[in-house]
Design a protein around this motif. Structure first.
Motif, PDB file in Angstrom:
ATOM      1  N   UNK A   1      65.209   9.366  40.266  1.00  0.00           N
ATOM      2  CA  UNK A   1      64.625   8.638  39.141  1.00  0.00           C
ATOM      3  C   UNK A   1      65.536   8.762  37.913  1.00  0.00           C
ATOM      4  N   UNK A   2      66.082   7.635  37.456  1.00  0.00           N
ATOM      5  CA  UNK A   2      67.048   7.640  36.352  1.00  0.00           C
ATOM      6  C   UNK A   2      66.448   8.189  35.059  1.00  0.00           C
ATOM      7  N   UNK A   3      65.218   7.806  34.743  1.00  0.00           N
ATOM      8  CA  UNK A   3      64.578   8.301  33.515  1.00  0.00           C
ATOM      9  C   UNK A   3      64.336   9.800  33.605  1.00  0.00           C
ATOM     10  N   UNK A   4      63.864  10.265  34.757  1.00  0.00           N
ATOM     11  CA  UNK A   4      63.630  11.695  34.947  1.00  0.00           C
ATOM     12  C   UNK A   4      64.945  12.473  34.874  1.00  0.00           C
ATOM     13  N   UNK A   5      66.015  11.911  35.438  1.00  0.00           N
ATOM     14  CA  UNK A   5      67.334  12.565  35.377  1.00  0.00           C
ATOM     15  C   UNK A   5      67.792  12.710  33.936  1.00  0.00           C
ATOM     16  N   UNK A   6      67.649  11.649  33.166  1.00  0.00           N
ATOM     17  CA  UNK A   6      68.084  11.663  31.775  1.00  0.00           C
ATOM     18  C   UNK A   6      67.294  12.698  30.962  1.00  0.00           C
ATOM     19  N   UNK A   7      65.992  12.691  31.138  1.00  0.00           N
ATOM     20  CA  UNK A   7      65.141  13.652  30.421  1.00  0.00           C
ATOM     21  C   UNK A   7      65.472  15.079  30.845  1.00  0.00           C
ATOM     22  N   UNK A   8      65.651  15.277  32.144  1.00  0.00           N
ATOM     23  CA  UNK A   8      65.954  16.609  32.664  1.00  0.00           C
ATOM     24  C   UNK A   8      67.294  17.112  32.140  1.00  0.00           C
ATOM     25  N   UNK A   9      68.276  16.250  32.064  1.00  0.00           N
ATOM     26  CA  UNK A   9      69.593  16.666  31.553  1.00  0.00           C
ATOM     27  C   UNK A   9      69.512  17.071  30.086  1.00  0.00           C
ATOM     28  N   UNK A  10      68.705  16.350  29.318  1.00  0.00           N
ATOM     29  CA  UNK A  10      68.513  16.730  27.912  1.00  0.00           C
ATOM     30  C   UNK A  10      67.813  18.081  27.810  1.00  0.00           C
ATOM     31  N   UNK A  11      66.824  18.300  28.669  1.00  0.00           N
ATOM     32  CA  UNK A  11      66.124  19.582  28.680  1.00  0.00           C
ATOM     33  C   UNK A  11      67.076  20.711  29.053  1.00  0.00           C
ATOM     34  N   UNK A  12      67.897  20.496  30.071  1.00  0.00           N
ATOM     35  CA  UNK A  12      68.863  21.517  30.482  1.00  0.00           C
ATOM     36  C   UNK A  12      69.866  21.812  29.377  1.00  0.00           C
ATOM     37  N   UNK A  13      70.300  20.770  28.686  1.00  0.00           N
ATOM     38  CA  UNK A  13      71.252  20.968  27.586  1.00  0.00           C
ATOM     39  C   UNK A  13      70.644  21.840  26.494  1.00  0.00           C
ATOM     40  N   UNK A  14      69.338  21.691  26.269  1.00  0.00           N
ATOM     41  CA  UNK A  14      68.667  22.516  25.257  1.00  0.00           C
ATOM     42  C   UNK A  14      68.423  23.935  25.768  1.00  0.00           C
ATOM     43  N   UNK A  15      68.073  24.066  27.040  1.00  0.00           N
ATOM     44  CA  UNK A  15      67.743  25.385  27.585  1.00  0.00           C
ATOM     45  C   UNK A  15      68.963  26.256  27.860  1.00  0.00           C
ATOM     46  N   UNK A  16      70.085  25.662  28.206  1.00  0.00           N
ATOM     47  CA  UNK A  16      71.266  26.455  28.578  1.00  0.00           C
ATOM     48  C   UNK A  16      71.667  27.480  27.513  1.00  0.00           C
ATOM     49  N   UNK A  17      71.858  27.092  26.255  1.00  0.00           N
ATOM     50  CA  UNK A  17      72.261  28.103  25.273  1.00  0.00           C
ATOM     51  C   UNK A  17      71.155  29.129  25.004  1.00  0.00           C
ATOM     52  N   UNK A  18      69.907  28.707  25.084  1.00  0.00           N
ATOM     53  CA  UNK A  18      68.799  29.644  24.868  1.00  0.00           C
ATOM     54  C   UNK A  18      68.804  30.708  25.959  1.00  0.00           C
ATOM     55  N   UNK A  19      68.929  30.276  27.205  1.00  0.00           N
ATOM     56  CA  UNK A  19      68.953  31.229  28.309  1.00  0.00           C
ATOM     57  C   UNK A  19      70.184  32.126  28.247  1.00  0.00           C
ATOM     58  N   UNK A  20      71.296  31.581  27.802  1.00  0.00           N
ATOM     59  CA  UNK A  20      72.503  32.414  27.657  1.00  0.00           C
ATOM     60  C   UNK A  20      72.272  33.530  26.648  1.00  0.00           C
ATOM     61  N   UNK A  21      71.629  33.214  25.549  1.00  0.00           N
ATOM     62  CA  UNK A  21      71.323  34.245  24.552  1.00  0.00           C
ATOM     63  C   UNK A  21      70.347  35.275  25.107  1.00  0.00           C
ATOM     64  N   UNK A  22      69.306  34.816  25.791  1.00  0.00           N
ATOM     65  CA  UNK A  22      68.322  35.737  26.356  1.00  0.00           C
ATOM     66  C   UNK A  22      68.954  36.639  27.418  1.00  0.00           C
ATOM     67  N   UNK A  23      69.900  36.112  28.166  1.00  0.00           N
ATOM     68  CA  UNK A  23      70.544  36.899  29.220  1.00  0.00           C
ATOM     69  C   UNK A  23      71.395  38.031  28.660  1.00  0.00           C
ATOM     70  N   UNK A  24      71.816  37.935  27.405  1.00  0.00           N
ATOM     71  CA  UNK A  24      72.645  39.004  26.831  1.00  0.00           C
ATOM     72  C   UNK A  24      71.901  40.336  26.764  1.00  0.00           C
ATOM     73  N   UNK A  25      70.572  40.315  26.888  1.00  0.00           N
ATOM     74  CA  UNK A  25      69.842  41.592  26.915  1.00  0.00           C
ATOM     75  C   UNK A  25      70.174  42.377  28.178  1.00  0.00           C
ATOM     76  N   UNK A  26      70.791  41.716  29.149  1.00  0.00           N
ATOM     77  CA  UNK A  26      71.193  42.376  30.390  1.00  0.00           C
ATOM     78  C   UNK A  26      72.713  42.461  30.525  1.00  0.00           C
ATOM     79  N   UNK A  27      73.415  42.341  29.419  1.00  0.00           N
ATOM     80  CA  UNK A  27      74.881  42.326  29.456  1.00  0.00           C
ATOM     81  C   UNK A  27      75.466  43.632  29.993  1.00  0.00           C
ATOM     82  N   UNK A  28      74.700  44.712  29.933  1.00  0.00           N
ATOM     83  CA  UNK A  28      75.195  45.988  30.446  1.00  0.00           C
ATOM     84  C   UNK A  28      74.954  46.152  31.951  1.00  0.00           C
ATOM     85  N   UNK A  29      74.328  45.158  32.582  1.00  0.00           N
ATOM     86  CA  UNK A  29      74.056  45.212  34.021  1.00  0.00           C
ATOM     87  C   UNK A  29      75.316  44.835  34.792  1.00  0.00           C
ATOM     88  N   UNK A  30      75.590  45.503  35.907  1.00  0.00           N
ATOM     89  CA  UNK A  30      76.828  45.200  36.645  1.00  0.00           C
ATOM     90  C   UNK A  30      76.914  43.763  37.174  1.00  0.00           C
TER      91      UNK A  30
END
Length: 93
Positions: A51-80
């Motif tokens: 679904x083209x509309x769903x793909x477009x919306x999902x890509x926008x959501x992923x673009x917004x979530x990626x940096x947020x999740x990257x920041x949240x993941x830094x709480x585990x930066x000391x994990x191997x």
């Protein structure tokens, strides 16, 4: 005895610790994080869908979530298993 805590002192220390690290709050944070990760997973699946509309919306959501999740993941930066490539870049880079 010097150097030994009384039961009352232990109880006070435990109460202070619970006030700082309330188990119910920690569990609520886990539930919230799982919700965010579920949204990410659903968006990733939709971004690969037909679904083209769903793909477009999902890509926008992923673009917004990626940096947020990257920041949240830094709480585990000391994990191997943490990877430096996951470390967030500055928005100003």
């Amino acid at each position: 005895m010097a150097g030994h805590k009384t039961t009352t002192e232990f109880d006070s220390d435990l109460a202070d610790r619970f006030a700082r690290h309330d188990p119910a709050r920690v569990l609520a944070q886990v539930v919230a994080m799982r919700g965010v990760l579920t949204e990410y997973d659903l968006s990733a699946r939709a971004a690969a869908g037909d679904n083209a509309l769903a793909r477009s919306t999902a890509r926008a959501t992923l673009a917004a979530l990626n940096p947020i999740l990257a920041h949240l993941a830094t709480t585990h930066a000391d994990h191997p298993d943490y990877r430096e490539r996951w470390r967030p870049r500055s928005s100003w880079d």
